[in-house]
Design an enzyme around this catalytic site. Structure first.
Site, short mmCIF file in Angstrom:
data_model
loop_
_atom_site.label_atom_id
_atom_site.label_comp_id
_atom_site.label_asym_id
_atom_site.label_seq_id
_atom_site.Cartn_x
_atom_site.Cartn_y
_atom_site.Cartn_z
N LYS A 133 0.85 -1.57 0.21
CA LYS A 133 -0.22 0.34 -0.03
C LYS A 133 1.20 1.27 0.05
CE LYS A 133 -3.80 -1.95 1.65
NZ LYS A 133 -5.77 -1.98 1.43
N LYS A 216 -5.32 -10.48 -6.58
CA LYS A 216 -6.86 -10.92 -6.28
C LYS A 216 -7.28 -9.63 -6.59
CE LYS A 216 -6.96 -7.79 -1.23
NZ LYS A 216 -7.61 -7.67 -1.32
N LYS A 219 -10.73 -3.45 -3.74
CA LYS A 219 -11.13 -2.19 -3.71
C LYS A 219 -10.85 -1.23 -4.57
CE LYS A 219 -13.72 -2.41 1.00
NZ LYS A 219 -13.53 -2.14 2.45
N1 AQP Z 1 -10.18 -10.77 -3.04
C1 AQP Z 1 -10.10 -11.76 -1.96
N2 AQP Z 1 -11.17 -12.38 -1.48
C2 AQP Z 1 -11.54 -12.97 -0.39
N3 AQP Z 1 -11.26 -12.46 0.77
C3 AQP Z 1 -11.06 -11.17 -0.02
N4 AQP Z 1 -11.19 -10.04 1.11
C4 AQP Z 1 -10.74 -8.37 0.48
N5 AQP Z 1 -10.89 -9.04 -0.47
C5 AQP Z 1 -10.44 -10.44 -0.29
C6 AQP Z 1 -11.47 -10.34 2.79
O1 AQP Z 1 -12.59 -9.13 2.63
C7 AQP Z 1 -11.91 -8.47 4.61
C8 AQP Z 1 -12.12 -7.04 3.66
O2 AQP Z 1 -11.44 -6.96 4.82
P1 AQP Z 1 -10.61 -5.24 4.32
O3 AQP Z 1 -11.12 -4.19 5.49
O4 AQP Z 1 -8.86 -5.32 4.67
O5 AQP Z 1 -11.33 -4.94 3.28
P2 AQP Z 1 -10.31 -3.65 2.33
O6 AQP Z 1 -8.71 -4.00 2.39
O7 AQP Z 1 -10.65 -3.05 2.52
O8 AQP Z 1 -10.54 -4.23 1.24
P3 AQP Z 1 -9.97 -5.22 -0.09
O9 AQP Z 1 -10.81 -5.52 -1.70
O10 AQP Z 1 -8.78 -6.08 0.50
O11 AQP Z 1 -9.14 -3.80 -0.74
P4 AQP Z 1 -7.40 -3.62 -1.08
O12 AQP Z 1 -7.41 -4.85 -1.36
O13 AQP Z 1 -7.50 -2.05 -2.23
O14 AQP Z 1 -6.49 -3.43 -0.08
C9 AQP Z 1 -10.92 -9.45 4.89
O15 AQP Z 1 -11.79 -10.10 5.53
C10 AQP Z 1 -10.52 -9.59 3.29
O16 AQP Z 1 -9.67 -10.81 3.26
#
Ligand code: AQP
Length: 349
Positions: A133, A216, A219
């Protein structure tokens, strides 16, 4: 989909590791940032709903985590309510679960400062999510992004949780939480914290991006076609699945060497609860077009009732605020008791 809106959540007695609840406790949370997607649903929320009756569950909207990266204040406030509505619309039942907003229980932030003082910097520097990040901007990212795992550990440890159901990307953070709990307990020679375990399922723990199935679903991916959002309508879902990356082999079989079709088949497996063999039999002699049409149908059938319930909940924000207030009131005594225990052993106050 049962949402027990009238069931008042009673404050529970303060707990310590020595007086754990009869049902094992589950804790998890999601950040109120961006659009919730199918990975968040299949990797986390759906699993919470499936086992909720077995456990004493606490689910949090982790808004303090959301400010570790820039976010518009109005958007943060609204996304926090939207996420609470999604939790309920997806089937979390207030008979089994307490839902609350992290910043409503100030013990999280206070515990986090104290626990940071017991966290070796090297542990935080090793976190892969921080590195990815922060990217090139390591000198300018907010310090909160580096300390994020300590706050996450406090979320779990303050509530004396036994299990933390998450997707695969959180594995390292749960390991960090366990290490921190063990280090603190052993430093003071007391079991201040229950040492929690992750609950990561084999299928669905890492739903992959639709356009690049080696990454993966996320978001923050700039390409909106890379993910199915939980609030996408049928037309958008159809278009995104039609565009989803597959390969030129045209065989509807579970083969992890063909990550595009493998990811879509895993999603279909989760939605239909069939075995891989049953699915391969269903599509024997058929092509990707037939399979993608069936997958789209399953996705729309799964998401449409969640979306309908979500809109109902968002149309009655006072009721939602009340649920969240009751949730915070119900979980605060345990958080306060754990924080007091931390302060006592450290010698604060
Ligand atoms: N691709 C995924 N497959 C399975 N589980 C996933 N999770 C996230 N992406 C996947 C699970 O969803 C929950 C979200 O938790 P978070 O608050 O850490 O989520 P985030 O960071 O806002 O969402 P993203 O999509 O993971 O955002 P990015 O990648 O942009 O940081 C957790 O249980 C996570 O494991």
């Amino acid at each position: 989909m049962a949402v027990n809106m009238n069931n008042d959540v009673k404050p529970e007695p303060a707990l310590s590791a020595a007086s754990a609840p009869v049902k094992k406790r589950v804790f998890s949370g999601i950040q109120p940032t961006g659009n919730l997607h199918l990975g968040n649903y299949l990797g986390a929320i759906r699993n919470w709903t499936q086992t909720q009756a077995q456990y004493d569950n606490i689910f949090c909207i982790v808004d303090l985590h959301a400010i570790t990266l820039p976010i518009d204040p109005k958007e943060l406030h609204r996304s926090t309510r939207q996420l609470a509505a999604i939790y309920l619309a997806a089937g979390l039942d207030l008979r089994y679960c307490k839902l609350f907003i992290q910043s409503h229980v100030r013990e999280h932030a206070e515990a986090s400062w104290i626990m940071e003082c017991f966290t070796p910097l090297g542990w935080l520097n090793r976190m892969t999510q921080f590195k990815s990040k922060a990217g090139e901007n390591i000198e300018s990212v907010p310090t909160g992004l580096l300390c994020y795992p300590v706050l996450m550990a406090c979320d779990i440890l303050l509530h004396q949780a036994h299990y933390v159901p998450v997707g695969d990307d959180q594995r390292q953070h749960i390991e960090f939480t366990r290490d921190l709990a063990q280090r603190f307990n052993s430093h003071f020679g007391q079991q201040v914290f229950i040492v929690p375990q992750d609950q990561i399922r084999e299928v669905g723990a890492r739903i992959m991006s639709l356009d690049d199935p080696t990454k993966k679903m996320s978001k923050s991916d700039p390409n909106p076609n890379s993910r199915i959002n939980l609030l996408d309508d049928a037309k958008t879902i159809t278009q995104k699945i039609e565009r989803a990356t597959t390969d030129s082999e045209r065989l509807v079989t579970f083969d992890s060497n063909r990550p595009g079709i493998y990811n879509l088949l895993s999603i279909y497996q989760l939605l239909t609860e069939q075995s891989p063999q049953q699915i391969e039999d269903e599509f024997a002699g058929k092509g990707y077009g037939d399979f993608k049409a069936a997958l789209t149908e399953q996705l729309v059938a799964t998401l449409a009732p969640i979306q309908a319930r979500y809109h109902e909940l968002m149309n009655d924000l006072p009721a939602l605020e009340n649920i969240l207030k009751q949730g915070a009131d119900a979980v605060r005594p345990t958080a306060a008791a754990t924080l007091q225990r931390i302060k006592d052993v450290v010698g604060l106050g």
